[in-house]
Design a protein around this motif. Sequence first.
Motif, PDB file in Angstrom:
ATOM      1  N   ILE A 129     -10.182   9.723   6.288  1.00 25.34           N
ATOM      2  CA  ILE A 129      -9.525   9.047   7.406  1.00 25.34           C
ATOM      3  C   ILE A 129      -8.958   7.720   6.916  1.00 25.34           C
ATOM      4  N   THR A 130      -9.806   6.868   6.352  1.00 27.93           N
ATOM      5  CA  THR A 130      -9.346   5.559   5.878  1.00 27.93           C
ATOM      6  C   THR A 130      -9.340   5.441   4.361  1.00 27.93           C
ATOM      7  N   GLN A 131      -9.906   6.403   3.660  1.00 27.50           N
ATOM      8  CA  GLN A 131      -9.966   6.316   2.205  1.00 27.50           C
ATOM      9  C   GLN A 131     -10.289   7.677   1.615  1.00 27.50           C
ATOM     10  N   LEU A 423      -5.009   7.775   7.642  1.00 30.57           N
ATOM     11  CA  LEU A 423      -4.450   6.433   7.802  1.00 30.57           C
ATOM     12  C   LEU A 423      -3.387   6.136   6.753  1.00 30.57           C
ATOM     13  N   LEU A 424      -3.616   6.596   5.517  1.00 30.27           N
ATOM     14  CA  LEU A 424      -2.757   6.220   4.401  1.00 30.27           C
ATOM     15  C   LEU A 424      -1.671   7.249   4.109  1.00 30.27           C
ATOM     16  N   LYS A 425      -1.967   8.513   4.350  1.00 30.09           N
ATOM     17  CA  LYS A 425      -1.049   9.593   3.976  1.00 30.09           C
ATOM     18  C   LYS A 425      -0.865  10.557   5.145  1.00 30.09           C
ATOM     19  N   SER A 567       2.023  -0.092  10.541  1.00 30.20           N
ATOM     20  CA  SER A 567       2.875   0.103   9.380  1.00 30.20           C
ATOM     21  C   SER A 567       2.230  -0.585   8.183  1.00 30.20           C
ATOM     22  N   ILE A 568       1.653   0.222   7.310  1.00 29.56           N
ATOM     23  CA  ILE A 568       1.021  -0.332   6.112  1.00 29.56           C
ATOM     24  C   ILE A 568       2.058  -0.377   5.003  1.00 29.56           C
ATOM     25  N   PRO A 569       2.304  -1.534   4.420  1.00 27.76           N
ATOM     26  CA  PRO A 569       3.306  -1.632   3.347  1.00 27.76           C
ATOM     27  C   PRO A 569       3.025  -0.653   2.208  1.00 27.76           C
ATOM     28  N   LYS A 570       4.062  -0.093   1.651  1.00 28.89           N
ATOM     29  CA  LYS A 570       3.915   0.864   0.559  1.00 28.89           C
ATOM     30  C   LYS A 570       3.170   0.244  -0.616  1.00 28.89           C
ATOM     31  N   ASP A 574       0.066   2.164  -2.280  1.00 22.75           N
ATOM     32  CA  ASP A 574       0.130   2.545  -3.687  1.00 22.75           C
ATOM     33  C   ASP A 574      -0.956   1.880  -4.519  1.00 22.75           C
ATOM     34  N   THR A 575      -1.429   0.731  -4.068  1.00 20.62           N
ATOM     35  CA  THR A 575      -2.452   0.011  -4.825  1.00 20.62           C
ATOM     36  C   THR A 575      -3.843   0.567  -4.577  1.00 20.62           C
ATOM     37  N   LEU A 576      -4.088   1.128  -3.386  1.00 21.41           N
ATOM     38  CA  LEU A 576      -5.389   1.703  -3.084  1.00 21.41           C
ATOM     39  C   LEU A 576      -5.610   2.964  -3.912  1.00 21.41           C
ATOM     40  N   PRO A 577      -6.872   3.274  -4.251  1.00 24.21           N
ATOM     41  CA  PRO A 577      -7.149   4.480  -5.049  1.00 24.21           C
ATOM     42  C   PRO A 577      -6.628   5.733  -4.354  1.00 24.21           C
ATOM     43  N   SER A 578      -6.011   6.612  -5.109  1.00 24.05           N
ATOM     44  CA  SER A 578      -5.500   7.863  -4.554  1.00 24.05           C
ATOM     45  C   SER A 578      -6.519   8.970  -4.757  1.00 24.05           C
TER      46      SER A 578
END
Length: 590
Positions: A129-131, A423-425, A567-570, A574-578
């Motif tokens: 959800i968030t990570q 949340l991220l994708k 709106s989370i900046p790209k 991109d900096t958070l672990p994928s």
Amino acid sequence: MKLLILCLYIIANLSYNGKASLESFMPTKDNMILADTTKGTHKSCSRPCKFNVKPRRCTYDFEISPSIEENGRPTLTINNLTPGPSIKVCLHDIVIVKVKNKVPNQDVTLHWHGVEQKGTPYMDGVPMITQCPIVYGSTYEYAFIASNPGTFFYHSDSVNHQSDGVYGTFIVDQPQPLEPHSSLYDYDRSEDHTMIIGTKFNELLTGRLEDINEIRPDNLVVNGDEMDTKIFVIQGYGYRFRFINAIALECPLLINVERHPMTIITSDASPVRPVITDAVRLYPGERMDVVVRANQRSGGYWIRVSGEGVCDGLNAYAMLLYSGFNYTNLLEQGPTAELEQDYETIIYGQQLRSLRDMSPVTKVKSVYLSIDKNAPKFKDSDIDFSYRSDAMSKKPFFPAVLASESVLQINGKNFLYPNAPYLLKSRDVNPDIICNVGEESEHKEPQCLQVLKAEANEVLDLVLANEGLHTNDTYTFHMHGKSVQVIATWENPTNTPVSKADFLKLYSEDLITRNARNPPIKDTVAVPNKGFTVLRYTPTFGGSWLLECRSCSTVLPVAILITVPLSIPKLVVDTLPSCGNYRPADTLLN
């Protein structure tokens, strides 16, 4: 390091601008340099909190790993401790926790229970959800502002991991003049006067595929001990005690201090109008701060914790010791019969009133959530004992557990974790698994990603209806990210099942007592058997937040996801672990 610098830059902006949020954070240049303006790392941020002092950066290293206790009982620990290391910081401090997973074949995350994640919703600690989950051998770095003061705790998002020992206290202090009830006590020694209550099992629950709801805990423990926690006081002074129910199963707790009344001053970190009582009840995840005045004869007294629900019959004790008293005498005598008395009044959080009045609301959207056990109808050919993958053909999927038992559901569905962090994708989430709250019947399968879409500052009344047609239990729900107002709690006096029609009739005829003026502000609430709890939720910042019943089921999750535009900046994403090639099971257990 790149992630750390980015988080610190965002947090620094939020800390010095109360109106700032991720929505307003956008890099002005593609090649901008993110600078760490906090300066200095502090291994421990436990200190008196003062005015006009810059926030500190508080860094902690957590290693979650399996261990064996002295009595041979297996457990999970954080830095070889259970409960894990205590975190104590000041309001507006920057909290950075580096979590390394050393539990073989297990994924972990940490949730910061009750902590607002304004501007950092991706630090809430909910897998997919968030990570992305923290896989074995890897490290994830949490970074957020301690933006609201009070008594909190952290725990693994997994019920099994938390039950096996992955939890600990998290205290956010503020300058004493800002404490609304500071005149009621003389000392606030949170390092020594915090009681976090957990359970012990005779086996390691981590990795079990069976429903652990059928496994009863063996013991209750206070700060990791059954009877050895000592709380020292000086006669004639008042002390602030902090109680935390850190149990992941449906295990309410009764707490009382022998011969010492308690004055309740906060519930779930929110100040309340003081109430004096002899005993309090805490549901799983709840916290309560009380004032105890050492005004009895100098000596030793027992603090008793009694379990209910799945912990019925279990007790744990702590010792309240006046200065100079030899506690060995208290141990020899054991708990006194006085602790067995029936209490005329037992106070729990939803009975309290907030210290501040709320502004009147003219427009409210009501959302009805039916909570009950169901046994979905299906054919034997529909049961699939394996995990689904993208290569399999699409067909209705029924988890094997449904072949042998009914499961608790919201609006007739169980929550399904997505295939990518929502949340991220969100664009990568399979749209076929999503169902809107209130429209679940249009989805064919018993599980779906239940999404309730809300707008910022939209006022929602969430009606949690424990209808009780196929169950006789009370259930505890936790709201992630932001607290809610408990407008009403009602239990059917006839002990018969209730329905949506019953609720609408009772509510329209004012037969359910409502408190919209000064309702308790909480993040953890109980929904009584054959009754309703009405929560007023006003999202003031964006994110994707679970409203979940973690203690309801360890087989299929019981939750909905409330999404508020963000709106989370790209650059942040991109900096958070994928997740890389990580693919969770479609029935990712809670």
